[in-house]
Motif scaffolding. Structure first.
Motif, PDB file in Angstrom:
ATOM      1  N   PHE A 100       0.568  -1.013  -0.173  1.00  0.00           N
ATOM      2  CA  PHE A 100      -0.248  -0.366  -0.156  1.00  0.00           C
ATOM      3  C   PHE A 100       0.823   1.678  -0.010  1.00  0.00           C
ATOM      4  CE2 PHE A 100      -2.737  -3.452   2.335  1.00  0.00           C
ATOM      5  CZ  PHE A 100      -3.224  -3.627   1.058  1.00  0.00           C
ATOM      6  N   ILE A 101      -0.159   2.316  -1.032  1.00  0.00           N
ATOM      7  CA  ILE A 101       0.813   3.464  -0.869  1.00  0.00           C
ATOM      8  C   ILE A 101       0.387   4.572  -0.292  1.00  0.00           C
ATOM      9  CG2 ILE A 101       3.287   4.812  -2.406  1.00  0.00           C
ATOM     10  CD1 ILE A 101       1.967   2.487  -4.809  1.00  0.00           C
ATOM     11  N   ASN A 102       0.640   5.464   0.618  1.00  0.00           N
ATOM     12  CA  ASN A 102       0.005   6.624   0.281  1.00  0.00           C
ATOM     13  C   ASN A 102      -0.195   8.016  -0.968  1.00  0.00           C
ATOM     14  OD1 ASN A 102      -0.526   6.506   3.622  1.00  0.00           O
ATOM     15  ND2 ASN A 102       1.638   7.504   3.615  1.00  0.00           N
ATOM     16  N   LYS A 103      -1.452   8.251  -0.618  1.00  0.00           N
ATOM     17  CA  LYS A 103      -1.315   9.234  -2.040  1.00  0.00           C
ATOM     18  C   LYS A 103      -0.509  10.152  -2.113  1.00  0.00           C
ATOM     19  CE  LYS A 103      -5.167  12.051  -4.189  1.00  0.00           C
ATOM     20  NZ  LYS A 103      -6.243  12.093  -3.884  1.00  0.00           N
ATOM     21  N   SER A 104      -0.038  11.196  -1.128  1.00  0.00           N
ATOM     22  CA  SER A 104       1.088  12.442  -0.624  1.00  0.00           C
ATOM     23  C   SER A 104       2.778  11.604  -1.593  1.00  0.00           C
ATOM     24  CB  SER A 104       1.028  12.359   0.395  1.00  0.00           C
ATOM     25  OG  SER A 104       1.474  11.882   1.628  1.00  0.00           O
ATOM     26  N   ALA A 105       3.189   9.760  -1.337  1.00  0.00           N
ATOM     27  CA  ALA A 105       4.120  10.174  -1.453  1.00  0.00           C
ATOM     28  C   ALA A 105       4.220   9.435  -2.870  1.00  0.00           C
ATOM     29  CB  ALA A 105       4.381   8.210  -0.744  1.00  0.00           C
ATOM     30  N   LEU A 106       2.789   8.446  -3.018  1.00  0.00           N
ATOM     31  CA  LEU A 106       2.951   8.034  -4.844  1.00  0.00           C
ATOM     32  C   LEU A 106       2.810   9.661  -6.086  1.00  0.00           C
ATOM     33  CD1 LEU A 106       1.916   5.274  -6.560  1.00  0.00           C
ATOM     34  CD2 LEU A 106      -0.171   6.344  -6.626  1.00  0.00           C
ATOM     35  N   PRO A 134      -7.572   8.137   0.752  1.00  0.00           N
ATOM     36  CA  PRO A 134      -7.166   6.873  -0.791  1.00  0.00           C
ATOM     37  C   PRO A 134      -5.907   6.506  -0.059  1.00  0.00           C
ATOM     38  CG  PRO A 134      -8.158   8.572  -1.077  1.00  0.00           C
ATOM     39  CD  PRO A 134      -7.295   9.389  -0.248  1.00  0.00           C
ATOM     40  N   ILE A 135      -5.465   5.472  -0.630  1.00  0.00           N
ATOM     41  CA  ILE A 135      -4.458   4.679  -0.106  1.00  0.00           C
ATOM     42  C   ILE A 135      -4.360   3.651  -1.013  1.00  0.00           C
ATOM     43  CG2 ILE A 135      -2.978   2.364   1.021  1.00  0.00           C
ATOM     44  CD1 ILE A 135      -4.364   3.094   3.465  1.00  0.00           C
ATOM     45  N   ALA A 136      -3.034   3.774  -2.322  1.00  0.00           N
ATOM     46  CA  ALA A 136      -3.218   2.838  -3.190  1.00  0.00           C
ATOM     47  C   ALA A 136      -2.408   1.506  -3.199  1.00  0.00           C
ATOM     48  CB  ALA A 136      -2.067   4.244  -4.411  1.00  0.00           C
ATOM     49  N   VAL A 137      -2.926   0.457  -4.137  1.00  0.00           N
ATOM     50  CA  VAL A 137      -1.977   0.077  -3.963  1.00  0.00           C
ATOM     51  C   VAL A 137      -1.327  -0.278  -5.284  1.00  0.00           C
ATOM     52  CG1 VAL A 137      -2.301  -3.386  -4.531  1.00  0.00           C
ATOM     53  CG2 VAL A 137      -4.720  -1.725  -4.157  1.00  0.00           C
TER      54      VAL A 137
END
Length: 532
Positions: A100-106, A134-137
């Protein structure tokens, strides 16, 4: 780093639904074991039928997701073990990061996230309520791993840092999915390394590319072309991308096999990865990322398999030899069983993956078809007449060649046949691939070559503007010739041409040679094709 897919047709591949008496690919009746579609007739349906009937995949109730059955997963095991040993010679260590990735990091690396944005899957709910953010896969792990790299890399003594993970990623493809080639979840390895110098990073990029070529050529007997991607086709956010490119003759399409990227210092700047060199100066490391996926399996199936089913290269075949007894009606002795067991034990003792098929409810002919469908490289037939002559019959899956072999030399002959088959499969595939590369120096010959299922090698000015024009012009001309007004936006097999790579093996380019389309001075030869 390496994409998870390309497509196998203009519609989703689906399980074959056969009539009561399906027709064999070559005409005439067949048992349920037989294929209803031929490789040269309906390639997309043939491919779907092969991977289902050979028990490689099973369809799942979420579009674009597939179950990898043991027969295909064992092939992935061989690929993984081979490549893992290779990368560890470079000092690479395996690890695992969350998915999982934080939106800000992505969103930290603008070019990078723009390249993946249409494919990112988001988790927005937890139970009955929305998440605060939201959390990205993960579609790839640069933005997951590099915040940790910023913590771990503080001194020149922390370099090089070389990590790899074997994991799954999710890319919510808009285009039609095809098992192994283009799926919404797939397995891969992704290496992420950091180096003190650009030169050191550049050396590793090509070392890994050689490893990827070895996976295809040494394991899968699939020829590939090593090269560099154009600026338009490179990995988003990176300095440059290198690639191994395959080719599927039946469809006339190239397919990206695996990629090794030099990311430069771009991600280091975005994620504040800074270290102190031996002179106490602040520096940003040079980074690479590289990946290879389960697409490898699909490419292998497409290249080698035939109208009887899979044809597996011996080095990755879960079973290399099947030993089948041919009993005589009414015989109750143990002679055949003893002989078959002895053959299997002898081969297994020498490290050959051999099994016996002595099922009493199946005829020898049914067994032949079953194991041919599964792609087992060699079949050994043992009958009473063979035993009387102290011999067996050895049959190759790829050529169908049969040979009577004395029991005294069976181990040597079997070992040699496996080596010869591996070598000859690559040799044949390479000869076909090479016959499908055409040199073109004028635009008017370009689309006709594509329509003849060729990859096209042209002199090239290496300008993105003209690359875009070639894509648009080739699509327009191809649709016009086909009498079509347009193509499905979701198709993964567009009629447009794209650059596959700038091959490292460059033909001579005389000074003043014009680009085939712009007329400007050419700087290199580039390989074009329709692609998956």
């Amino acid at each position: 780093p390496a994409p998870g897919g390309g497509g196998g047709g203009d519609k989703p591949a689906k399980p074959a639904k056969g009539p009561a008496e399906p027709k064999a690919a070559g005409g005439g009746s067949a048992t349920q074991l037989g294929l209803r579609f031929s490789k040269d007739g309906d390639f997309s349906e043939w491919y779907a039928e092969v991977i289902i009937k050979a028990e490689m995949i099973e369809y799942y109730d979420i579009s674009g997701c597939y179950i990898l059955r043991p027969w295909s997963f064992q092939i992935w095991d061989f690929i993984r073990d081979f490549l893992d040993a290779k990368i560890k010679t470079l000092g690479v260590q395996n690890c695992y990061f969350p998915m999982f990735i934080n939106k800000s990091a992505l969103e930290a690396e603008k070019d990078h996230v723009e390249g993946f944005a249409p494919e990112v899957a988001w988790v927005t709910m937890s139970g009955d309520g929305p998440l605060a953010e939201p959390i990205a896969v993960r579609p790839t792990s640069e933005t997951i791993m590099y915040p940790a790299y910023a913590k771990w890399i503080r001194s020149h003594r922390d370099l090089p840092l070389k990590l790899n993970q074997w994991n799954n990623v999710v890319r919510w493809e808009f285009k039609y999915p095809t098992p192994f080639l283009r799926s919404r979840e797939f397995l891969w390895q992704e290496g992420h390394t950091a180096h003190a110098t650009k030169e050191e990073a550049a050396i590793e990029v090509l070392q890994v590319l050689d490893f990827y070529a070895a996976v295809y050529e040494d394991l899968l007997a699939v020829p590939v072309i090593k090269g560099k991607k154009t600026e338009k086709e490179k990995f988003a956010g990176g300095d440059y991308t290198t690639t191994v490119e395959g080719y599927i003759p039946q469809t006339g399409r190239g397919i990206q096999g695996a990629t090794s990227h030099c990311l430069g210092q771009n991600f280091g700047k975005m994620f504040n990865i800074v270290y102190e060199d031996d002179k106490q100066n602040k520096q940003i490391p040079w980074q690479n990322s590289w990946g290879l996926t389960t697409r490898t399996i699909g490419v292998m199936v497409m290249i080698h398999s035939d109208d009887k089913g899979l044809v597996l290269p011996p080095r990755v075949a879960p079973t290399q030899v099947v030993v089948i007894s041919i009993p005589v009606k009414g015989d109750t002795s143990d002679a055949l069983h003893t002989a078959v067991s002895g053959v299997v034990a002898q081969l297994a003792g020498a490290g050959i993956r051999a099994v016996a098929d002595e099922r009493s409810d199946k005829t020898p002919g049914w067994k032949y078809s079953h194991w041919e469908l599964k792609g087992v490289p060699l079949r050994i037939e043992v009958g009473h007449k063979d035993l009387a002559k102290k011999q067996v019959t050895l049959v190759r899956r790829d050529t169908g060649a049969k040979e009577n072999v004395p029991l005294a030399t069976l181990l040597q002959k079997t070992s040699l046949a496996l080596v010869e088959m591996q070598h000859e499969m690559l040799e044949r595939a390479t000869a076909v691939r090479d016959s499908c590369i055409k040199r073109v120096t004028k635009w008017e010959d370009f689309v006709p070559a594509l329509n003849n299922k060729m990859m096209v090698l042209t002199p090239w000015c290496d300008e993105t503007e003209w690359e875009e024009k070639v894509k648009d012009m080739s699509k327009e001309e191809s649709l016009k010739l086909a009498g079509a007004e347009g193509e499905d936006a979701r198709t993964s097999t567009s009629v447009a041409a794209k650059t596959l790579c700038i091959p490292y093996d460059q033909p001579e380019l005389p000074a003043g040679t014009p680009c085939f389309v712009s007329g400007k001075p050419a700087t290199c030869w580039v390989l074009w094709g329709r692609s998956y």
